[in-house]
Design an enzyme around this catalytic site. Sequence first.
Site, PDB file in Angstrom:
ATOM      1  N   LYS A 121       0.838  -1.203   0.000  1.00  0.00           N
ATOM      2  CA  LYS A 121       0.000   0.000   0.000  1.00  0.00           C
ATOM      3  C   LYS A 121       0.871   1.251   0.000  1.00  0.00           C
ATOM      4  O   LYS A 121       0.699   2.140  -0.851  1.00  0.00           O
ATOM      5  CB  LYS A 121      -0.924   0.020   1.215  1.00  0.00           C
ATOM      6  CG  LYS A 121      -1.861   1.224   1.255  1.00  0.00           C
ATOM      7  CD  LYS A 121      -2.616   1.311   2.565  1.00  0.00           C
ATOM      8  CE  LYS A 121      -1.746   1.907   3.644  1.00  0.00           C
ATOM      9  NZ  LYS A 121      -2.499   2.224   4.886  1.00  0.00           N
ATOM     10  N   ASP A 139      -6.173   0.724   0.630  1.00  0.00           N
ATOM     11  CA  ASP A 139      -6.328   1.042   2.048  1.00  0.00           C
ATOM     12  C   ASP A 139      -7.718   0.557   2.473  1.00  0.00           C
ATOM     13  O   ASP A 139      -8.393  -0.167   1.729  1.00  0.00           O
ATOM     14  CB  ASP A 139      -6.125   2.531   2.302  1.00  0.00           C
ATOM     15  CG  ASP A 139      -7.245   3.393   1.719  1.00  0.00           C
ATOM     16  OD1 ASP A 139      -8.101   2.865   0.971  1.00  0.00           O
ATOM     17  OD2 ASP A 139      -7.263   4.598   2.009  1.00  0.00           O
TER      18      ASP A 139
END
Length: 227
Positions: A121, A139
Site C-alpha cells: 500500500k 487502504d
Amino acid sequence: MALTRRARRTYRVLAGRYPDARCELTFGDPFQLLVATILSAQTTDRRVNGVTPALFARYPDARALASADRAEVETIIQPTGFFRAKTDSLLKMASALVERFDGRVPRRLQDLVTLPGVGRKTANVVLGDAFGVPGITVDTHVGRLARRLGWTAEQDPVAVEHAIGALFPRRDWTHLSHVLIFHGRRTCHARRPACGACPVATLCPSYGAGETDPDAAAALVRTEARA
C-alpha cells in the site's frame, strides 16, 4: 465483460463527482511522501500534515532521519498515534535507505517493499504520486468500496489489488485509487454510507446498506475528509 463495463462506468461517474481527487498528504519529494505515508497508518492525513512540517524541517532527508534522536522524533509525531512503533519504522526505514539505496527512495515496488514499515500500500502511494508509476493503493476505503461495488469478494489487500487491476487500464490505477478514497471518506462511509446521496447508487449492488432517504443521506456527506 459486464463487470468491467460497470466498474469503468462507476469510475467515470465518481471521477466527475471528485474532480480534485488526489493524495491528501502534503509532501515535497519522494522521501517526504514515504515518511508521511508511514505516519498515516491508523490516523488521518490532516493529522499527519500537522506534524510533518516540523519533522521535515528537523530531518529533511534520509541521512538526517537515520541519525535522529528517537525521543525527539517521538515527540514530534506523537499526535499521529502509535508514535513509538512509527518512530521505530521511520528510523529503520531511513537507515535502510542510506545503507542500501544511497539515501534515495527507490523507484521499484520490489525495492520499496524491502524497507522497514513499507508494504505494498505504502509502496504504491509513493510510486503513483512521487514517481508517476501507476499503482493501486488498497487502504481500508478502497478495499471496502471494491467489495461494496461488487468488484471483488476478496478480503486480502493484495488479492483486492489484483482484482481491481484486472478491471481497469494500468494508466488509471493511481487516479482510481484517489477517487475511491475520496468517495470512501466523504460518502461511502464504513458504518453508515450515504446511499441516498451517492452518484453511483444505480450501479452499486450494496445500495441500501446505509441511509437511503435523500435528505438524511445528504446530511451524512462530508465536504472534506474527517480531521
